[in-house]
Every structure is written in structure tokens, then in C-alpha cells.
Design a protein around this motif. Structure first.
Motif, short mmCIF file in Angstrom:
data_model
loop_
_atom_site.label_atom_id
_atom_site.label_comp_id
_atom_site.label_asym_id
_atom_site.label_seq_id
_atom_site.Cartn_x
_atom_site.Cartn_y
_atom_site.Cartn_z
N ILE A 56 3.43 -1.82 -0.46
CA ILE A 56 2.25 -2.24 -1.21
C ILE A 56 2.51 -2.03 -2.70
O ILE A 56 2.88 -0.92 -3.10
CB ILE A 56 1.02 -1.44 -0.76
CG1 ILE A 56 0.83 -1.60 0.76
CG2 ILE A 56 -0.23 -1.88 -1.51
CD1 ILE A 56 -0.13 -0.59 1.36
N PRO A 57 2.34 -3.04 -3.53
CA PRO A 57 2.57 -2.86 -4.97
C PRO A 57 1.50 -1.95 -5.57
O PRO A 57 0.66 -1.39 -4.86
CB PRO A 57 2.49 -4.29 -5.52
CG PRO A 57 1.66 -5.03 -4.52
CD PRO A 57 1.95 -4.41 -3.18
N ASP A 58 1.51 -1.82 -6.87
CA ASP A 58 0.62 -0.89 -7.56
C ASP A 58 -0.80 -1.46 -7.62
O ASP A 58 -1.32 -1.80 -8.69
CB ASP A 58 1.16 -0.62 -8.97
CG ASP A 58 0.41 0.50 -9.68
OD1 ASP A 58 -0.31 1.25 -9.00
OD2 ASP A 58 0.56 0.61 -10.91
N VAL A 59 -1.41 -1.56 -6.43
CA VAL A 59 -2.78 -2.10 -6.32
C VAL A 59 -3.53 -1.28 -5.28
O VAL A 59 -2.95 -0.55 -4.49
CB VAL A 59 -2.78 -3.58 -5.88
CG1 VAL A 59 -2.07 -4.45 -6.89
CG2 VAL A 59 -2.13 -3.74 -4.49
N PHE A 60 -4.86 -1.40 -5.31
CA PHE A 60 -5.68 -0.79 -4.27
C PHE A 60 -5.62 -1.64 -3.01
O PHE A 60 -5.24 -2.81 -3.04
CB PHE A 60 -7.14 -0.69 -4.74
CG PHE A 60 -7.36 0.37 -5.78
CD1 PHE A 60 -7.39 1.71 -5.44
CD2 PHE A 60 -7.55 0.02 -7.11
CE1 PHE A 60 -7.60 2.69 -6.39
CE2 PHE A 60 -7.76 0.99 -8.07
CZ PHE A 60 -7.79 2.33 -7.72
N HIS A 81 1.38 -9.52 0.03
CA HIS A 81 2.18 -8.54 -0.69
C HIS A 81 3.66 -8.59 -0.31
O HIS A 81 4.41 -7.67 -0.60
CB HIS A 81 1.62 -7.14 -0.44
CG HIS A 81 0.23 -6.94 -0.99
ND1 HIS A 81 -0.07 -7.18 -2.30
CD2 HIS A 81 -0.93 -6.54 -0.39
CE1 HIS A 81 -1.36 -6.92 -2.51
NE2 HIS A 81 -1.90 -6.55 -1.36
N ARG A 82 4.06 -9.68 0.33
CA ARG A 82 5.46 -9.90 0.69
C ARG A 82 6.01 -8.77 1.56
O ARG A 82 7.10 -8.26 1.33
CB ARG A 82 6.31 -10.08 -0.59
CG ARG A 82 5.87 -11.30 -1.40
CD ARG A 82 6.71 -11.48 -2.64
NE ARG A 82 6.24 -12.65 -3.40
CZ ARG A 82 6.74 -13.03 -4.57
NH1 ARG A 82 7.73 -12.34 -5.12
NH2 ARG A 82 6.26 -14.08 -5.19
N MET A 83 5.22 -8.45 2.56
CA MET A 83 5.59 -7.42 3.53
C MET A 83 5.75 -8.01 4.93
O MET A 83 5.88 -7.27 5.90
CB MET A 83 4.54 -6.32 3.54
CG MET A 83 4.39 -5.59 2.22
SD MET A 83 2.87 -4.61 2.10
CE MET A 83 3.08 -3.44 3.44
N ASP A 84 5.72 -9.34 5.04
CA ASP A 84 5.85 -9.99 6.33
C ASP A 84 7.33 -10.22 6.65
O ASP A 84 8.22 -9.93 5.83
CB ASP A 84 5.08 -11.30 6.36
CG ASP A 84 5.46 -12.24 5.22
OD1 ASP A 84 6.26 -11.85 4.35
OD2 ASP A 84 4.95 -13.38 5.20
#
Length: 310
Positions: free
Chosen positions: A274-278, A291-294
Motif C-alpha cells: 500500500i503506498p503512502d495513503v490511508f 494500488h498495483r498489488m494484484d
């Protein structure tokens, strides 16, 4: 498929039937099923109510009197609302409390952004004396329940909201501080994953094989202490590492791996998380893709680090 949180909770209840050496504290939630301890053993279960800081205070007090304590609630509350209590009243005096945090990462998207624990590992990793473990499926969750029961000291068990596919069979054994090499197609790239993302890492390895890239997949079920030998062996063999986690890129698995490699064996690394986001509201698979985690994103990241070797 079963959620790791419920499998873990059920196994703790089974252990309680033959071992009377621990008690359970909960925050009046149905986080993992361990709350049913009060129905089975009323004198060994304490419901503190929606007062998580008190939950940790009570757990610490019981542990100070030589009880083994399981304290369970949503991870977002037990690691952030209770940050001071976990640090000062459990970790500092090195008390025998297992903190069980459920509903972690982007799987909580359908419950709302405020309940998504995406920073919990970073917080707990920073505390001296704290050990952190995370199962990848139901079989691992069951094994980790027994390991948690036998463990002495501050322990954080990170569990997931949604059902997850089975990866392991009943021959699986969990060893604290040791990674598991789940698959080994070759030495082009190593995919190091933890928790719920392991299945995506395995799917990515299969897709990479079809493209002629041979990957190995490692399950880092203990996040602290990190299995440094497993990471360094993978780095020496492949010179290309991709870390995959359902957690912030700041302070989690990727941070631990890259810190180790920068000091002991620099190589090509790409971190997925997860990038620097909530956290945010939405179906988990939609959020993973965003978030390009797939799986396609893991495949692309692996191709990038492999290309850098050439």
C-alpha cells in the motif's frame, strides 16, 4: 475457504479445553470467535467492552500476575488506540501477552476506511521485545494458534478479515522465525510474501513461468524477527527480489527486507504494498488493483527486476 481470524479463534478454544494455563480478554467485538471463551470457561474470559486501552491494561495486569493472556480486537484499535499501553505495559516489562489483531490491510475496505489497519506492522515492529507473526491460510492459522499458546512474551498475531484459499495441507509446520519456501520454479526472481498475499504471489509465479521467468516463492510468516538467512539465500541465488504485502510500504515486510539487503547483500528489489495513503472504502480486489498489488502488477514488477540483471 475460511478466514484466518476465525480459524485461529476456534483453535484457541480447542486448546483451552485441554490447557487451563491462559485467559482471554476481548473488547466486546466478534473479531475472531475467541470471544466464545466466556461460554465455555466463564472464569477465564473477560469482556472489557469497547474500551481498547482498558483491554490492554487489564491484560497487562493479569500477565503481571503470571497469567498467559490473549487480548483480541480489531487491529486498527489495538495497535493505534492502544499504542502507548502496548509499548509501556506489555513490551517494556516483557509480559506474556499475545495481542490478536484482526481486520488488517485492504480487505477491510468494505467495512470502511477508518477500520483498515494498514500501519499496524510498522508500529509493532518498532517496539523492542515484540514478535510478529501472520498466517497465509487456514492451515497456517491453526498451526500459529498452537505456536502462540506456547510462546512466552509480547506477541502480535496479525489476522485477516475475509476467507482465503487453502495453500498448505496438514503436513505444514510453523517454526517461529523461519520462512517457508512454498514453491521453487528456479532462480530468476524470488517473490517474498506474507499473509493473505501469498496466493497472489503463487499465481504470479505461475504466470511468470509461462513467460519463461522462473520464480521461487517464500512465505515470511514471521515478520519480526525476520528470517535473515532465507532472505539472503534468496538474494544470492536470484539477485532479484519482489516483496508483496497487504500493508503500507512504510515499515512493513518490504522495509525489513530492503534494510537487511542494503546492509548485507545489495541486489535488485521491488516492493509491492500500500503506498503512502490511508485505507479506503471498496471491495478488496478493486483496491488491490488500484494500488498495483494484484497478480498482473506482481508479474510486471518481477519482470522489471529480472530485466535489470541483464
Amino acid at each position: 475457504m475460511e478466514a484466518t481470524r476465525f480459524v485461529f479463534g476456534k483453535e484457541i478454544l480447542e486448546i483451552a479445553k485441554t490447557h487451563d494455563d491462559f485467559v482471554v480478554c476481548n473488547a466486546d467485538t466478534k473479531a475472531c470467535g475467541i470471544e466464545a471463551m466466556g461460554d465455555l470457561f466463564p472464569t477465564r474470559s473477560y469482556s472489557i467492552g469497547i474500551a481498547e486501552q482498558n483491554l490492554i491494561n487489564v491484560a497487562a495486569g493479569l500477565a503481571a500476575e503470571d497469567f498467559k493472556v490473549f487480548a483480541c480486537t480489531f487491529a486498527v484499535f489495538v495497535t493505534m488506540r492502544c499504542c502507548e499501553q502496548v509499548r509501556n505495559f506489555i513490551c517494556y516489562p516483557h509480559l506474556n501477552v499475545t495481542v490478536v489483531g484482526t481486520h488488517t490491510g485492504l480487505q477491510v475496505g468494505e467495512d470502511g476506511a477508518t477500520h483498515a489497519a494498514v500501519e499496524d506492522v510498522a508500529i509493532m515492529r518498532a517496539f523492542p521485545n515484540m514478535t510478529i507473526i501472520q498466517p497465509a491460510d487456514a492451515v497456517a492459522a491453526k498451526a500459529i494458534a498452537h505456536a502462540a499458546h506456547q510462546f512466552h512474551g509480547p506477541l502480535y498475531v496479525r489476522l485477516h478479515r475475509n476467507p482465503s484459499p487453502l495453500i498448505y495441507d496438514e503436513s505444514y509446520t510453523f517454526e517461529l522465525g523461519k520462512a517457508t519456501r512454498v514453491l521453487n520454479f528456479g532462480d530468476d526472481v524470488a517473490l517474498i510474501s506474507s499473509g493473505i498475499m501469498l496466493q497472489k504471489a503463487l499465481d504470479a509465479a505461475g504466470a511468470l513461468k509461462e513467460k519463461g521467468i522462473k520464480a521461487r516463492v517464500i512465505d515470511m510468516s514471521t515478520l519480526k524477527p525476520l528470517d535473515e538467512d532465507a532472505v539472503l539465500e534468496a538474494a544470492r541465488a536470484t539477485n532479484a527480489i519482489v516483496t508483496i504485502e497487504d500493508h503500507s510500504l512504510i515499515g512493513g515486510l518490504g522495509s525489513a527486507v530492503t534494510q537487511l539487503l542494503s546492509e548485507k547483500h545489495p541486489c535488485h528489489v521491488k516492493c509491492i504494498g500500500i503506498p503512502d495513503v490511508f485505507g479506503e472504502s471498496g471491495p478488496s480486489e478493486v483496491l488491490y488493483a488500484k494500488h498495483r498489488m494484484d497478480v498482473p502488477s506482481i508479474v510486471a514488477a518481477a519482470e522489471q527486476v529480472v530485466a535489470k540483471k541483464r
